[in-house]
Design a protein around this motif. Sequence first.
Motif, mmCIF file in Angstrom:
data_model
loop_
_atom_site.group_PDB
_atom_site.id
_atom_site.type_symbol
_atom_site.label_atom_id
_atom_site.label_comp_id
_atom_site.label_asym_id
_atom_site.label_seq_id
_atom_site.Cartn_x
_atom_site.Cartn_y
_atom_site.Cartn_z
ATOM 1 N N HIS A 244 0.814 -1.219 0.000
ATOM 2 C CA HIS A 244 0.000 0.000 0.000
ATOM 3 C C HIS A 244 0.849 1.272 0.000
ATOM 4 O O HIS A 244 0.463 2.277 -0.557
ATOM 5 N N ASP A 245 2.021 1.218 0.626
ATOM 6 C CA ASP A 245 2.880 2.402 0.704
ATOM 7 C C ASP A 245 4.057 2.335 -0.268
ATOM 8 O O ASP A 245 5.063 3.026 -0.068
ATOM 9 N N LYS A 248 6.026 5.266 -1.363
ATOM 10 C CA LYS A 248 6.946 5.988 -0.464
ATOM 11 C C LYS A 248 8.401 5.858 -0.901
ATOM 12 O O LYS A 248 9.260 6.575 -0.381
ATOM 13 N N HIS A 273 2.524 9.942 -2.468
ATOM 14 C CA HIS A 273 2.850 8.511 -2.492
ATOM 15 C C HIS A 273 1.702 7.608 -2.945
ATOM 16 O O HIS A 273 1.962 6.593 -3.586
ATOM 17 N N HIS A 298 -5.815 4.543 -0.048
ATOM 18 C CA HIS A 298 -5.783 4.203 1.384
ATOM 19 C C HIS A 298 -5.717 5.393 2.333
ATOM 20 O O HIS A 298 -5.749 5.217 3.543
ATOM 21 N N HIS A 299 -5.610 6.623 1.799
ATOM 22 C CA HIS A 299 -5.670 7.800 2.680
ATOM 23 C C HIS A 299 -6.955 8.602 2.453
ATOM 24 O O HIS A 299 -7.055 9.749 2.890
HETATM 25 FE FE LIG Z 1 0.282 5.555 3.054
#
Ligand SMILES: [Fe+2]
Length: 388
Positions: A244-245, A248, A273, A298-299
């Motif tokens: 999910h990240d 980043k 990201h 997801h944010h």
């Molecule tokens: Fe995230």
Amino acid sequence: MSEPVAFLHALSQALATMGLYGDGHPAPARAAALAHERLEALQADDPRVRFTFLSGEVLFGDEVQPELAGWEWSDRFADVGVERLEFTGPVALGQLERLLAHLAARVGIRAASSADAWQSGESPVRLGLVALAGDGGDGAAAAPAIARLSFTLHEEREAIGWIHDEVRSGSRLPLVEADAVVRSLSLAMHSEQAMVLPLLQLKEFDQYTTTHSMNVSVLAMALGEFLELGSAAVRSLGFAALLHDLGKVCIPEEILNKPGKLTDAERKVVERHPVVGAKLLLDSPDALEIAAVVAYEHHIFIDGGGYPLLPGARGAQYASRLVHICDVYDALRTRRPYREAWESERAIGYIESRAGIEFDPTIVRAFVAMMRKWDRIMAARPGPAPTH
Ligand SMILES: [Fe+2]
Ligand SMILES: [Fe+2]
């Protein structure tokens, strides 16, 4: 018969023979020698060999062995805490014989004679629980090595670090490895009689993204199972949560680990990201749509807040809403350069208080019920303290 299966049959045959004949009889020695031959054949290509015994299932490496479905010895081993058997290098006949004597004592075929001395010095033989409640810790270190050998997901964490490095350097996302990590986490969750939540504790700040990815993956799979989703859906949630990240990788370390408040410009970099992650996943040759959607969404809040802004009134997808909750919980439970880790109850309270604003209330209810259950179970467990 495949080599792993042939070896395990020879191993169990040797154990059964030990139960039937006394020490002086040649039959157990012959059976042990045959098992040793099979092991040598199995190790010919790669001496590193790993079996996992679960109830009703045997894995060789990460592969389920269909021929051994329902094999009674798998249950017998697992029942006495032998869930993993590993050979890290060539094994001498004497070492295998000592292992057999130890296993025979453990499964109750023979009385223990010198079971404590079954392994001495540097041995290529490892066996024990696939423990995984946390990352080692004092509890695990204090337990006798024979009774409890923790597998601490170090390899998996390294694999994720490597996956991130590959993507950062412009290579393709190593899908096979990412998938193997998810399998391994799923296996870790189901490896004891009851399910465990193998959450890792952050040791070094620079491990944040890898530790966090694994924890969110475990939480998302556990929540998927709690919600009684099918196994394919649970696995793809685990995969999406693990990545999910991914975006980043584009954020410079100084911003990621900055102890103080971010400037507006830095915040903009961080908030890119989800878009970067989704692009990386969509560029991958396989269809990683769910993972890309979760990376992108997801944010996003249930009330339309968060980032990136979604055009129109469409809310985030179910998988994204589920991962969002697991993501925030793990982030709050982790010590960061700018704040201490929150207690589980405080993090759960925060998530509950934001139901309907930031989070999907139905998924929040399930998450809270699951975490309360886990907190009770983990508090009652011997060994490492709960780490989530
Ligand atoms: Fe995230
Ligand atoms: Fe995250």
